[in-house]
Design a protein around this motif. Sequence first.
Motif, short mmCIF file in Angstrom:
data_model
loop_
_atom_site.label_atom_id
_atom_site.label_comp_id
_atom_site.label_asym_id
_atom_site.label_seq_id
_atom_site.Cartn_x
_atom_site.Cartn_y
_atom_site.Cartn_z
N ARG A 56 -26.49 -32.62 -24.02
CA ARG A 56 -27.97 -32.01 -25.08
C ARG A 56 -29.10 -31.67 -24.44
O ARG A 56 -29.17 -31.19 -23.34
CB ARG A 56 -28.04 -34.01 -25.80
CG ARG A 56 -29.64 -33.70 -26.50
CD ARG A 56 -30.03 -35.15 -27.04
NE ARG A 56 -31.34 -35.26 -27.36
CZ ARG A 56 -32.90 -34.64 -27.27
NH1 ARG A 56 -32.93 -34.85 -26.05
NH2 ARG A 56 -33.33 -35.15 -28.11
N ILE A 57 -29.17 -30.56 -25.51
CA ILE A 57 -30.70 -29.47 -24.83
C ILE A 57 -31.53 -29.16 -24.54
O ILE A 57 -31.83 -29.58 -26.37
CB ILE A 57 -30.11 -28.01 -24.69
CG1 ILE A 57 -28.47 -27.47 -24.30
CG2 ILE A 57 -31.39 -26.86 -24.49
CD1 ILE A 57 -28.27 -26.56 -24.71
N SER A 58 -33.01 -30.30 -24.41
CA SER A 58 -33.92 -30.18 -24.55
C SER A 58 -34.96 -29.10 -25.73
O SER A 58 -34.41 -27.89 -24.89
CB SER A 58 -34.19 -30.99 -23.88
OG SER A 58 -36.25 -31.06 -24.02
N ALA A 59 -35.81 -29.42 -26.22
CA ALA A 59 -36.41 -28.88 -27.14
C ALA A 59 -37.91 -28.10 -26.37
O ALA A 59 -38.77 -27.14 -26.39
CB ALA A 59 -37.64 -29.17 -27.96
N ALA A 60 -37.86 -28.46 -24.76
CA ALA A 60 -39.10 -28.81 -23.88
C ALA A 60 -38.32 -28.06 -23.41
O ALA A 60 -39.52 -27.89 -21.97
CB ALA A 60 -39.42 -29.98 -23.39
N ARG A 61 -37.04 -27.21 -23.44
CA ARG A 61 -37.09 -25.87 -22.05
C ARG A 61 -37.56 -24.80 -22.04
O ARG A 61 -39.04 -24.39 -23.10
CB ARG A 61 -35.24 -26.12 -21.82
CG ARG A 61 -35.60 -25.11 -23.36
CD ARG A 61 -33.91 -24.15 -23.90
NE ARG A 61 -33.71 -23.85 -25.28
CZ ARG A 61 -33.41 -24.32 -26.30
NH1 ARG A 61 -33.74 -26.11 -26.65
NH2 ARG A 61 -33.04 -23.52 -27.42
N PRO A 62 -37.86 -23.81 -20.44
CA PRO A 62 -38.84 -23.16 -20.74
C PRO A 62 -38.37 -21.92 -21.92
O PRO A 62 -36.89 -21.73 -22.21
CB PRO A 62 -38.74 -22.03 -19.76
CG PRO A 62 -38.37 -23.84 -18.22
CD PRO A 62 -37.05 -24.38 -19.89
N LEU A 63 -39.08 -20.80 -22.52
CA LEU A 63 -39.34 -19.83 -23.48
C LEU A 63 -38.85 -18.97 -22.82
O LEU A 63 -38.78 -18.32 -21.99
CB LEU A 63 -40.46 -19.87 -24.05
CG LEU A 63 -41.25 -20.80 -24.92
CD1 LEU A 63 -42.52 -20.11 -25.56
CD2 LEU A 63 -39.85 -20.78 -26.01
N THR A 64 -37.62 -18.54 -23.34
CA THR A 64 -36.87 -17.19 -23.08
C THR A 64 -37.56 -15.93 -24.51
O THR A 64 -37.62 -14.95 -23.51
CB THR A 64 -35.08 -17.14 -23.46
OG1 THR A 64 -34.68 -17.43 -24.31
CG2 THR A 64 -34.77 -18.55 -21.79
N ASN A 65 -38.00 -16.35 -25.24
CA ASN A 65 -38.15 -15.08 -25.95
C ASN A 65 -39.45 -15.82 -26.94
O ASN A 65 -38.87 -16.81 -27.24
CB ASN A 65 -37.04 -15.09 -26.84
CG ASN A 65 -37.23 -14.26 -28.21
OD1 ASN A 65 -38.24 -13.31 -28.03
ND2 ASN A 65 -36.07 -13.12 -28.59
N ASN A 66 -40.60 -15.67 -27.28
CA ASN A 66 -41.82 -15.63 -27.84
C ASN A 66 -41.10 -16.28 -29.22
O ASN A 66 -42.14 -16.48 -30.13
CB ASN A 66 -42.56 -15.18 -28.29
CG ASN A 66 -43.15 -15.16 -26.28
OD1 ASN A 66 -42.47 -15.95 -25.48
ND2 ASN A 66 -43.89 -14.13 -25.51
N THR A 94 -30.92 -28.80 -28.82
CA THR A 94 -29.10 -28.55 -29.10
C THR A 94 -28.16 -29.76 -28.53
O THR A 94 -28.66 -29.83 -27.47
CB THR A 94 -28.84 -27.05 -28.73
OG1 THR A 94 -30.17 -26.65 -29.25
CG2 THR A 94 -27.80 -26.79 -29.07
N THR A 95 -27.58 -30.23 -29.25
CA THR A 95 -26.46 -30.91 -28.75
C THR A 95 -25.55 -30.27 -29.06
O THR A 95 -24.78 -29.87 -29.98
CB THR A 95 -26.59 -32.37 -29.60
OG1 THR A 95 -27.62 -33.55 -29.52
CG2 THR A 95 -25.09 -32.73 -29.53
N GLN A 96 -24.39 -29.94 -27.67
CA GLN A 96 -22.41 -29.61 -27.97
C GLN A 96 -21.64 -30.18 -27.07
O GLN A 96 -22.31 -31.39 -26.67
CB GLN A 96 -22.90 -28.77 -26.89
CG GLN A 96 -24.14 -27.46 -27.76
CD GLN A 96 -24.15 -26.24 -26.09
OE1 GLN A 96 -23.48 -26.38 -25.28
NE2 GLN A 96 -24.76 -25.09 -27.22
N SER A 97 -20.79 -30.58 -27.90
CA SER A 97 -20.00 -31.13 -27.26
C SER A 97 -18.50 -30.41 -27.39
O SER A 97 -17.91 -29.58 -27.87
CB SER A 97 -19.48 -32.27 -28.87
OG SER A 97 -20.06 -33.00 -29.50
N ASP A 98 -17.68 -30.90 -25.69
CA ASP A 98 -16.97 -29.92 -25.24
C ASP A 98 -15.39 -31.23 -25.13
O ASP A 98 -15.21 -31.68 -24.87
CB ASP A 98 -17.80 -29.41 -24.24
CG ASP A 98 -16.06 -28.21 -23.42
OD1 ASP A 98 -15.48 -28.18 -24.08
OD2 ASP A 98 -16.31 -28.15 -22.19
#
Length: 226
Positions: A115-125, A132-136
């Motif tokens: 699970r990727i948090s929404a509070a991650r650093p911005l890469t593109n304004n 985001t949740t990803q299953s592998d």
Amino acid sequence: MNRRSIRGIALAALTLLGACAAGPDYQKPAIYMPAAWKTEAPWREAAPKDAADKGPWWERFGDAQLNKLQEQALAQSPTLVIAGARLAQARASLAAVSSQQLPQVGLSVRDSRARISAARPLTNNNAPQFTTTQSDYVVNLAVGYELDLAGRVQRGVEGARASAEQSAIDFENVRLLLTADVATAYFNLRAVDVELDVLRRSIELQRKSLAYATTRHRSEEHTSEL
């Protein structure tokens, strides 16, 4: 001395040397050997079966006490437990080595969820931020087989099988020796019991004889006084 005499002497010397020469080359005599060992009745070729189960042979004596002692010895003998563990180890080694003659199949499964948090650093304004949740899911299947061209695997299997057979023989021999020792000690004890019983009866008879002789002696003394 003329030449003819010299030639005669030389010819005689050569003849003498030829007579002293070694005889013909040694020839090994032919010896008849049978193709196989043959036995005559009533003799027969021995065929020991050390790995065969000897069974409860002591039950033929029909002694309940002996049967009970044998059961206790088989259940509580550390030596027999060690021999059984060695046999199990040898059989497990044989199974492991024998499996190398078959294709090796490997299967692995991986299941991961991130699970990727929404509070991650911005890469593109211009890109919106959201969770985001990803299953592998990964399944790996591997199949391998070794061609035993040099006979390495076959020789290993033969060695492991010989070790397992030897361990089986050792286990049965330990079991046979244990039960034989128990039976021998039991029969010796029974023999001592019989000897003690005979001695006890002999002492009792001697006491009765002594009492009889004493009574007779007193009776004779009493009669002589009268």
